[in-house]
Design a protein around this motif. Structure first.
Motif, PDB file in Angstrom:
ATOM      1  N   MET A   1      42.581  26.176  39.294  1.00  0.00           N
ATOM      2  CA  MET A   1      41.771  26.860  38.315  1.00  0.00           C
ATOM      3  C   MET A   1      42.073  28.353  38.415  1.00  0.00           C
ATOM      4  O   MET A   1      42.179  28.894  39.516  1.00  0.00           O
ATOM      5  N   ARG A   2      42.222  29.001  37.290  1.00  0.00           N
ATOM      6  CA  ARG A   2      42.446  30.447  37.244  1.00  0.00           C
ATOM      7  C   ARG A   2      41.237  31.076  36.548  1.00  0.00           C
ATOM      8  O   ARG A   2      40.927  30.740  35.418  1.00  0.00           O
ATOM      9  N   VAL A   3      40.576  31.990  37.257  1.00  0.00           N
ATOM     10  CA  VAL A   3      39.327  32.583  36.771  1.00  0.00           C
ATOM     11  C   VAL A   3      39.525  34.072  36.505  1.00  0.00           C
ATOM     12  O   VAL A   3      40.055  34.799  37.349  1.00  0.00           O
ATOM     13  N   MET A   4      39.061  34.499  35.331  1.00  0.00           N
ATOM     14  CA  MET A   4      39.081  35.920  34.976  1.00  0.00           C
ATOM     15  C   MET A   4      37.652  36.444  34.967  1.00  0.00           C
ATOM     16  O   MET A   4      36.779  35.856  34.336  1.00  0.00           O
ATOM     17  N   GLY A   5      37.428  37.527  35.686  1.00  0.00           N
ATOM     18  CA  GLY A   5      36.151  38.222  35.648  1.00  0.00           C
ATOM     19  C   GLY A   5      36.300  39.490  34.839  1.00  0.00           C
ATOM     20  O   GLY A   5      37.349  40.151  34.896  1.00  0.00           O
ATOM     21  N   ILE A   6      35.268  39.823  34.066  1.00  0.00           N
ATOM     22  CA  ILE A   6      35.320  41.008  33.210  1.00  0.00           C
ATOM     23  C   ILE A   6      34.056  41.835  33.429  1.00  0.00           C
ATOM     24  O   ILE A   6      32.941  41.325  33.315  1.00  0.00           O
ATOM     25  N   ASP A   7      34.250  43.111  33.741  1.00  0.00           N
ATOM     26  CA  ASP A   7      33.150  44.060  33.894  1.00  0.00           C
ATOM     27  C   ASP A   7      33.164  44.975  32.672  1.00  0.00           C
ATOM     28  O   ASP A   7      34.006  45.860  32.567  1.00  0.00           O
ATOM     29  N   PRO A   8      32.248  44.733  31.712  1.00  0.00           N
ATOM     30  CA  PRO A   8      32.291  45.480  30.457  1.00  0.00           C
ATOM     31  C   PRO A   8      32.005  46.970  30.644  1.00  0.00           C
ATOM     32  O   PRO A   8      31.156  47.354  31.434  1.00  0.00           O
ATOM     33  N   GLY A   9      32.727  47.759  29.908  1.00  0.00           N
ATOM     34  CA  GLY A   9      32.512  49.197  29.864  1.00  0.00           C
ATOM     35  C   GLY A   9      33.234  49.742  28.647  1.00  0.00           C
ATOM     36  O   GLY A   9      34.251  49.183  28.234  1.00  0.00           O
ATOM     37  N   LEU A  10      32.714  50.794  28.064  1.00  0.00           N
ATOM     38  CA  LEU A  10      33.328  51.345  26.863  1.00  0.00           C
ATOM     39  C   LEU A  10      34.490  52.269  27.210  1.00  0.00           C
ATOM     40  O   LEU A  10      35.524  52.243  26.562  1.00  0.00           O
ATOM     41  N   ARG A  11      34.339  53.059  28.241  1.00  0.00           N
ATOM     42  CA  ARG A  11      35.436  53.950  28.661  1.00  0.00           C
ATOM     43  C   ARG A  11      36.457  53.172  29.489  1.00  0.00           C
ATOM     44  O   ARG A  11      37.659  53.317  29.306  1.00  0.00           O
ATOM     45  N   GLN A  12      35.969  52.360  30.413  1.00  0.00           N
ATOM     46  CA  GLN A  12      36.822  51.525  31.264  1.00  0.00           C
ATOM     47  C   GLN A  12      36.212  50.141  31.361  1.00  0.00           C
ATOM     48  O   GLN A  12      35.089  49.992  31.802  1.00  0.00           O
ATOM     49  N   LEU A 148      34.907  35.968  41.444  1.00  0.00           N
ATOM     50  CA  LEU A 148      34.551  35.241  42.664  1.00  0.00           C
ATOM     51  C   LEU A 148      33.203  34.529  42.498  1.00  0.00           C
ATOM     52  O   LEU A 148      33.060  33.359  42.884  1.00  0.00           O
ATOM     53  N   CYS A 149      32.240  35.211  41.919  1.00  0.00           N
ATOM     54  CA  CYS A 149      30.921  34.616  41.677  1.00  0.00           C
ATOM     55  C   CYS A 149      31.055  33.380  40.785  1.00  0.00           C
ATOM     56  O   CYS A 149      30.477  32.324  41.066  1.00  0.00           O
ATOM     57  N   HIS A 150      31.838  33.499  39.725  1.00  0.00           N
ATOM     58  CA  HIS A 150      32.016  32.380  38.794  1.00  0.00           C
ATOM     59  C   HIS A 150      32.745  31.219  39.476  1.00  0.00           C
ATOM     60  O   HIS A 150      32.389  30.062  39.289  1.00  0.00           O
ATOM     61  N   ALA A 151      33.740  31.535  40.287  1.00  0.00           N
ATOM     62  CA  ALA A 151      34.464  30.484  41.016  1.00  0.00           C
ATOM     63  C   ALA A 151      33.520  29.723  41.936  1.00  0.00           C
ATOM     64  O   ALA A 151      33.538  28.487  41.978  1.00  0.00           O
ATOM     65  N   HIS A 152      32.657  30.453  42.654  1.00  0.00           N
ATOM     66  CA  HIS A 152      31.681  29.800  43.538  1.00  0.00           C
ATOM     67  C   HIS A 152      30.721  28.931  42.731  1.00  0.00           C
ATOM     68  O   HIS A 152      30.398  27.816  43.126  1.00  0.00           O
TER      69      HIS A 152
END
Length: 169
Positions: A1-12, A148-152
């Motif tokens: 399984m390949r998991v992508m985590g995304i931390d939303p931000g407008l600048r970054q 990591l949280c989503h994988a767990h």
């Protein structure tokens, strides 16, 4: 399984990708999608969309997760962050992925063990769980923590489903 985590931000907007094979977790990549603060909001959102779409195409995750937005005192800032979060939800959904959503405290608790950890603690624990990782910045560390949280969470759900099948079968 390949998991992508995304931390939303407008600048970054931070992103991180991990591979999960049973108990083994391996870092694949992490980075930042950026927008110019001087550009109109529509142009900034389009830049984030295009960059995140390219990252998703390059790394082909099979699962994705995004941090939920909390409301703060600055209503305008919260609204703009919500729009960046919309991009973070849209890109993986457009690719056909189901997107998990986690409160910041849930991510911190899953990765650090306490719900009120600071960014340094998160970065430290991400480095411990992904030895040798070079983190592109605090937002990328947060994105890896979300992955990591989503994988767990997915692993726990899989174990529960298997146990229920065994019990019922």
């Amino acid at each position: 399984m390949r998991v992508m985590g995304i931390d939303p931000g407008l600048r970054q907007l931070g992103w991180g990708v991990i591979d999960v094979d049973g108990p083994r977790i391996r870092h694949v990549a992490n980075g930042l999608c950026r927008s110019e603060g001087t550009d109109p909001l529509s142009v900034r959102l389009l830049a984030l969309y295009r960059q995140l779409k390219a990252v998703l195409a390059e790394h082909a995750p099979t699962a994705a997760a995004v941090e939920q937005t909390f409301v703060n005192k600055d209503a305008v800032g919260t609204l703009k962050l919500g729009q960046a979060r919309g991009v973070a939800l849209l890109v993986p959904a457009e690719a056909g992925l189901t997107v998990g959503e986690y409160l910041p405290n849930a991510v911190k608790k899953a990765v650090v063990g306490v719900g009120h950890a600071d960014k340094r603690q998160i970065q430290h624990m991400v480095k411990l769980q992904l030895p040798g990782v070079r983190i592109a910045g605090p937002d990328a560390a947060d994105a890896l923590a979300i992955a990591l949280c989503h994988a767990h969470h997915l692993q726990s759900a899989g174990h529960l489903s298997a146990a229920l099948l065994r019990a019922g079968g």
